[in-house]
Design an enzyme around this catalytic site. Structure first.
Site, PDB file in Angstrom:
ATOM      1  N   HIS A 127       0.852  -1.184   0.000  1.00 25.63           N
ATOM      2  CA  HIS A 127       0.000   0.000   0.000  1.00 25.63           C
ATOM      3  C   HIS A 127       0.891   1.238   0.000  1.00 25.63           C
ATOM      4  O   HIS A 127       2.059   1.162   0.381  1.00 25.63           O
ATOM      5  CB  HIS A 127      -0.835  -0.035   1.300  1.00 25.63           C
ATOM      6  N   SER A 128       0.371   2.336  -0.430  1.00 20.16           N
ATOM      7  CA  SER A 128       1.090   3.610  -0.311  1.00 20.16           C
ATOM      8  C   SER A 128       0.285   4.527   0.580  1.00 20.16           C
ATOM      9  O   SER A 128      -0.951   4.547   0.456  1.00 20.16           O
ATOM     10  CB  SER A 128       1.224   4.294  -1.666  1.00 20.16           C
ATOM     11  N   TYR A 129       0.951   5.289   1.422  1.00 20.36           N
ATOM     12  CA  TYR A 129       2.383   5.353   1.645  1.00 20.36           C
ATOM     13  C   TYR A 129       2.640   5.612   3.127  1.00 20.36           C
ATOM     14  O   TYR A 129       1.673   5.749   3.906  1.00 20.36           O
ATOM     15  CB  TYR A 129       3.011   6.511   0.821  1.00 20.36           C
TER      16      TYR A 129
ATOM     17  N   GLU B  33       3.383  -0.445   4.093  1.00 14.96           N
ATOM     18  CA  GLU B  33       3.162   0.880   3.498  1.00 14.96           C
ATOM     19  C   GLU B  33       4.488   1.341   2.905  1.00 14.96           C
ATOM     20  O   GLU B  33       5.457   1.558   3.626  1.00 14.96           O
ATOM     21  CB  GLU B  33       2.702   1.877   4.566  1.00 14.96           C
TER      22      GLU B  33
END
Ligand SMILES: *[C@@H]1O[C@H](CO)[C@@H](O)[C@H](O)[C@H]1NC(C)=O
Length: 159
Positions: free
Chosen positions: A44-46, A125
């Site tokens: 996932h970001s961020y 992340e």
């Protein structure tokens, strides 16, 4: 918690659980194959966080210390690979005062642990801390891949 029934919002939860074909495919894959799986990683970001469940509550899972032990190894290997410092913790109790202090229910990481029963379920992340946010510079893409590849290798030997 942490979602809305407003279809125009970026945190819209959908009309009902597993309403979308993509989430159904992930669910079916994990349920069918869970006897051969030990870990589920969501990228996932961020924010440069390595997160373990739970996201829906600030309570910690029973095996919290084991999950933190594994993430300690991952933090160290990323540091020695690219020098980047990642922060680990549960989705609602990370060491950092940035982001993820709010509960957010309905994540695949919580589901993979609580329902599919995979012992190790994490959300990684990716970079950065917010300077570039969702649009990290091109010259960081390969580095980001290198540190995550090292992270997955380390995870495999640490669990
Ligand atoms: C379970 O895994 C196998 C091979 O890894 C894959 O072919 C199959 O589609 C998976 N099952 C589901 C329901 O996704």
């Amino acid at each position: 918690i942490g979602a809305t029934s407003d279809p125009c919002s970026s945190i819209y939860a959908g009309p009902y659980a597993f309403s979308e074909p993509e989430t159904r495919a992930v669910r079916d894959f994990l349920l069918t194959n869970r006897s051969t799986l030990v870990a589920c990683i969501t990228f996932h970001s961020y924010g440069q966080f390595l997160l373990h469940p739970w996201g829906y509550t600030s309570d910690l899972p029973e095996d919290h210390e084991k999950l933190m032990f594994v993430l300690d190894h991952v933090v160290a290997v990323i540091q020695s690979t690219t020098g980047k410092q990642y922060t680990r913790g549960s989705s609602t109790n990370s060491d950092s005062d940035q982001l993820f202090t709010d509960e957010a229910a309905g994540g695949s990481d919580d589901w993979a642990k609580a329902v599919a029963g995979l012992p190790f379920s994490f959300t990684f992340e990716l970079r950065d801390h917010g300077l570039h946010g969702f649009l990290v510079p091109e010259d960081e893409i390969e580095e980001s891949g290198r540190e995550m590849f090292a992270a997955l290798n380390e995870l495999q030997s640490a669990i």
